[in-house]
Motif scaffolding. Structure first.
Motif, PDB file in Angstrom:
ATOM      1  N   THR A  89       0.848  -1.188   0.000  1.00 49.73           N
ATOM      2  CA  THR A  89       0.000   0.000   0.000  1.00 49.73           C
ATOM      3  C   THR A  89       0.882   1.236   0.000  1.00 49.73           C
ATOM      4  O   THR A  89       1.987   1.213   0.528  1.00 49.73           O
ATOM      5  CB  THR A  89      -0.903   0.073   1.249  1.00 49.73           C
ATOM      6  OG1 THR A  89      -0.087   0.346   2.400  1.00 49.73           O
ATOM      7  CG2 THR A  89      -1.671  -1.217   1.456  1.00 49.73           C
ATOM      8  N   GLY A  90       0.377   2.291  -0.582  1.00 57.36           N
ATOM      9  CA  GLY A  90       1.083   3.572  -0.533  1.00 57.36           C
ATOM     10  C   GLY A  90       0.956   4.321  -1.847  1.00 57.36           C
ATOM     11  O   GLY A  90       1.284   3.774  -2.899  1.00 57.36           O
ATOM     12  N   GLU A 148       2.791   6.577  -2.780  1.00 56.19           N
ATOM     13  CA  GLU A 148       4.134   6.881  -3.295  1.00 56.19           C
ATOM     14  C   GLU A 148       4.823   5.652  -3.880  1.00 56.19           C
ATOM     15  O   GLU A 148       5.907   5.747  -4.449  1.00 56.19           O
ATOM     16  CB  GLU A 148       5.006   7.468  -2.164  1.00 56.19           C
ATOM     17  CG  GLU A 148       5.602   6.448  -1.178  1.00 56.19           C
ATOM     18  CD  GLU A 148       4.613   5.901  -0.137  1.00 56.19           C
ATOM     19  OE1 GLU A 148       3.400   5.866  -0.399  1.00 56.19           O
ATOM     20  OE2 GLU A 148       5.079   5.476   0.935  1.00 56.19           O
ATOM     21  N   ASP A 169      -3.473   4.634  -1.116  1.00 52.87           N
ATOM     22  CA  ASP A 169      -3.888   4.927   0.257  1.00 52.87           C
ATOM     23  C   ASP A 169      -5.329   5.425   0.246  1.00 52.87           C
ATOM     24  O   ASP A 169      -5.623   6.605   0.404  1.00 52.87           O
ATOM     25  CB  ASP A 169      -2.967   6.002   0.862  1.00 52.87           C
ATOM     26  CG  ASP A 169      -1.591   5.458   1.197  1.00 52.87           C
ATOM     27  OD1 ASP A 169      -1.511   4.324   1.725  1.00 52.87           O
ATOM     28  OD2 ASP A 169      -0.596   6.139   0.920  1.00 52.87           O
ATOM     29  N   GLY A 188       0.842   1.429   5.609  1.00 54.61           N
ATOM     30  CA  GLY A 188      -0.515   1.876   5.913  1.00 54.61           C
ATOM     31  C   GLY A 188      -1.104   1.412   7.227  1.00 54.61           C
ATOM     32  O   GLY A 188      -2.325   1.461   7.397  1.00 54.61           O
ATOM     33  N   ASP A 199      -3.142   6.219   6.742  1.00 56.72           N
ATOM     34  CA  ASP A 199      -2.974   4.792   7.059  1.00 56.72           C
ATOM     35  C   ASP A 199      -4.352   4.148   7.176  1.00 56.72           C
ATOM     36  O   ASP A 199      -5.040   4.282   8.182  1.00 56.72           O
ATOM     37  CB  ASP A 199      -2.176   4.640   8.355  1.00 56.72           C
ATOM     38  CG  ASP A 199      -0.742   5.126   8.181  1.00 56.72           C
ATOM     39  OD1 ASP A 199      -0.124   4.762   7.161  1.00 56.72           O
ATOM     40  OD2 ASP A 199      -0.263   5.883   9.036  1.00 56.72           O
TER      41      ASP A 199
END
Ligand code: AMP
Ligand code: MG
Length: 422
Positions: A199-200, A202, A242, A266, A273
């Motif tokens: 997850t993310g 970025e 996210d 996250g 998160d």
């Protein structure tokens, strides 16, 4: 003075010890029950599904452990040399077509069946290097022990004994032992089906274009490799943004067709998160902030009946929490009966301070010391995001929850990666 919340002690109060979290999760897990028969060439790292009982003796016959000469010890002079005529020859894969007579010696090779004969037959084999051949006679020195260089039928495996127990992880020796009793296949537990995602916002797939502010996804690749090392069947579900709804839908979809879901990132307390909330919406959280460094934010729970392991985002924390939380949980889920990996004593080559109340892991490389405990030296930079420090390390020094640190020269507990990255 108020301490700013830039370190992991900010949430000290609610940290759950690793052992407590593991117990909670294990109490809820039912191991997979499926068993499938697989060829020996395909069972490395798999978990044995039933006990294995040998139907035969290994070796199947008494045989010679060396290339040499079979004799009756009682034919030999205890104090001086003995000369015996050569009566025959038996190589591996053959057998002597008559009993060996008293007073003769038989040329014998490693693995060849011991000849039959008077009583239980010749009882001793001389190594060829220890005797001298003189025409058609062999000259034996005194002093050999009765039974030397003779191997007994069943000395490795006796017919009727259980050679491997259900739940054992199969490594090269276990696979060889099964072959030695004539098996071509073994019953193994169905491989755990594990879904992995990162997850993310970025996080980007390696090989794709990367814009400012983004990084390549390393965690998914580390995790897939760790999981394959455990014998899991891995499904790669890619990278999730996210975004609470996206994560929730992905967890729900993965739960249906997998035994476990493992994610990274996250799970902290920031407003980006979303993993924890998604788990709580689709299932139940058993543990969240754990007393482990690196790694503190780890979400363990169940999503629609499927085990859920939400690891932190920092790449070193991913590995440390995988080894100490995900690995034992996944092995238990897979039906494996695996002991806690041993910690080995080493000398700390560094000083280290910590607070009580959580266990900590220090990345180290090991310098052997002649005649003493090896020295563990810190490997690379200590940040939880410094993946190159794991590459530089041989393993981890473990400081228990109660410990307050180490002084240089103290004996410390060392866990080699080789014990747990398989
Ligand atoms: P998070 O737990 O999501 O706050 O992430 C903690 C740190 O780990 C951040 O610096 C993230 O950029 C980094 N991170 C998260 N996921 C990954 C990933 N899949 N690969 C490499 N680094 C990551
Ligand atoms: Mg993140």
């Amino acid at each position: 003075m108020v301490q700013l919340t830039d370190d992991c002690f900010a949430f000290e109060g609610g940290l759950i010890p690793v052992e407590v979290a593991l117990e909670r999760v294990r109490a809820r897990l039912a191991p997979v029950t499926g068993i499938e028969t697989q060829p020996l060439d395909a069972v490395l790292g798999r978990i044995l599904g039933t006990d294995v009982v040998s139907g035969l003796d290994v070796p199947p016959h008494d045989n010679s452990a060396v290339d040499g000469w079979a004799v009756y010890l009682d034919d030999l002079d205890r104090d001086g040399e003995t000369r015996l005529p050569i009566g025959g020859r038996v190589a591996a894969g053959q057998h002597l077509d008559r009993p060996q007579r008293r007073g003769e010696t038989i040329r014998i090779f490693t693995g060849a069946p011991m000849p039959t004969g008077e009583g239980t037959g010749p009882d001793t084999v001389f190594m060829q290097e220890d005797c001298r051949v003189d025409g058609d006679v062999v000259v034996f020195p005194p002093g050999i022990r009765r039974g030397a260089n003779r191997r007994f039928a069943g000395e490795d495996v006796k017919a009727g004994t259980t050679i491997l127990r259900s739940g054992r992880r199969l490594g090269p020796p276990e696979i060889g032992l099964a072959a030695s009793i004539g098996h071509t296949t073994l019953p193994v537990r169905t491989a755990l089906r594990v879904a992995v995602f990162s997850t993310g916002d970025e996080v980007r797939e390696p090989g794709t274009d990367r814009v400012a502010g983004t990084i390549y996804d390393s965690n998914r690749y580390t995790l897939k490799a760790l999981l394959r090392g455990l014998g899991c069947a891995v499904t790669d579900l890619g990278i999730l943004a996210d975004h609470g709804e996206t994560i929730r839908a992905a967890l729900a979809a993965a739960a249906d067709s997998h035994d476990a879901i493992i994610t990274s990132g996250g799970v902290s307390t920031g407003e980006e998160d979303h993993v924890r909330a998604a788990v709580e919406a689709e299932g139940q959280l058993d543990a969240w902030r754990l007393a482990i460094k690196p790694g503190r934010p780890v979400a363990l729970g169940v999503v629609r009946g499927t085990a859920f392991l939400g690891l932190p985002g920092n790449p070193v924390a991913v590995v440390v929490t995988f080894l100490h939380l995900a690995r034992p949980i996944l092995l238990a889920l897979a039906g494996a009966d695996v002991p806690t990996p041993p910690r080995y004593p080493v000398q700390a080559g560094f000083a280290y301070k910590k607070k009580a109340g959580r266990r900590e892991y220090v990345r180290v490389r090991i310098d052997p010391v002649a005649g003493g405990l090896p020295i563990a030296r810190r490997a690379g930079n200590e940040g939880a995001g410094i993946l190159s420090s794991l590459v530089a390390a041989d393993g981890l020094v473990e400081l228990t929850d109660d410990a307050l640190g180490l002084s240089e020269g103290d004996t410390a507990a060392y866990l080699p990666f080789s014990e747990v990255m398989r």
